[in-house]
Write a protein that holds these residues in place. Structure first.
Motif, PDB file in Angstrom:
ATOM      1  N   VAL A  64       0.839  -1.207   0.000  1.00  0.00           N
ATOM      2  CA  VAL A  64       0.000   0.000   0.000  1.00  0.00           C
ATOM      3  C   VAL A  64       0.872   1.255   0.000  1.00  0.00           C
ATOM      4  N   ILE A  65       1.935   1.256   0.797  1.00  0.00           N
ATOM      5  CA  ILE A  65       2.851   2.403   0.826  1.00  0.00           C
ATOM      6  C   ILE A  65       3.507   2.599  -0.536  1.00  0.00           C
ATOM      7  N   LEU A  66       3.945   1.516  -1.163  1.00  0.00           N
ATOM      8  CA  LEU A  66       4.554   1.615  -2.491  1.00  0.00           C
ATOM      9  C   LEU A  66       3.556   2.130  -3.533  1.00  0.00           C
ATOM     10  N   GLY A 121       1.967   9.160  -6.277  1.00  0.00           N
ATOM     11  CA  GLY A 121       2.502  10.506  -6.061  1.00  0.00           C
ATOM     12  C   GLY A 121       3.609  10.843  -7.038  1.00  0.00           C
ATOM     13  N   ASN A 122       4.465   9.861  -7.309  1.00  0.00           N
ATOM     14  CA  ASN A 122       5.556  10.065  -8.259  1.00  0.00           C
ATOM     15  C   ASN A 122       5.008  10.340  -9.658  1.00  0.00           C
ATOM     16  N   CYS A 179       5.511  13.723 -11.875  1.00  0.00           N
ATOM     17  CA  CYS A 179       6.059  13.665 -13.235  1.00  0.00           C
ATOM     18  C   CYS A 179       5.129  14.331 -14.239  1.00  0.00           C
ATOM     19  N   LEU A 180       3.839  14.112 -14.119  1.00  0.00           N
ATOM     20  CA  LEU A 180       2.884  14.747 -15.029  1.00  0.00           C
ATOM     21  C   LEU A 180       2.901  16.263 -14.882  1.00  0.00           C
ATOM     22  N   GLN A 181       3.024  16.750 -13.652  1.00  0.00           N
ATOM     23  CA  GLN A 181       3.108  18.193 -13.445  1.00  0.00           C
ATOM     24  C   GLN A 181       4.361  18.756 -14.095  1.00  0.00           C
TER      25      GLN A 181
END
Length: 118
Positions: free
Chosen positions: A45-47, A53-54, A58-60
């Motif tokens: 779940v953490i991964l 989030g990563n 990256c999209l931003q």
């Protein structure tokens, strides 16, 4: 009858009934598999949150790169148009025409320029 239930319980083959209310009520969290693999489930779940989030970050950054590239193209086009306009205004014929329009008493050189040697 009771003897068969005991045998089923002893052999590890419990009859499980996974209904929507059982899962929603949290009863599934008491299952042996979930209890034994809690650490692995938490890690997964953490991964998953980390990867989501990563990807968002990256999209931003990709959107920002696209915006900056468009801005760079606009600035290059503007610089090119200003440069060509300046080149057109700095031609000798244009300068002579502006001098005549403003009534300044200047003439072009009749002898070509020459270099002095040291």
């Amino acid at each position: 009858m009771e003897e068969q239930e005991r045998q089923n319980n002893q052999s590890g083959k419990k009859k499980r009934h996974f209904s929507f209310l059982y899962v929603l009520g949290g009863g599934i969290l008491k299952e042996d598999f979930i209890v034994r693999h809690t650490r692995m489930i938490v890690l997964v779940v953490i991964l998953i949150f980390f990867f989501i989030g990563n990807r968002y970050t990256c999209l931003q950054k990709l959107r920002e790169i696209d915006r900056l590239q468009q801005q760079l193209r606009d600035v290059r086009f503007e610089a090119l148009s200003i440069s060509s306009e300046l080149t057109g205004h700095s031609r000798q014929s244009q300068i002579e025409m502006l001098i005549e329009e403003q009534g300044i008493d200047l003439e072009g050189a009749k002898t070509p320029p020459y270099e002095l040697e040291k």
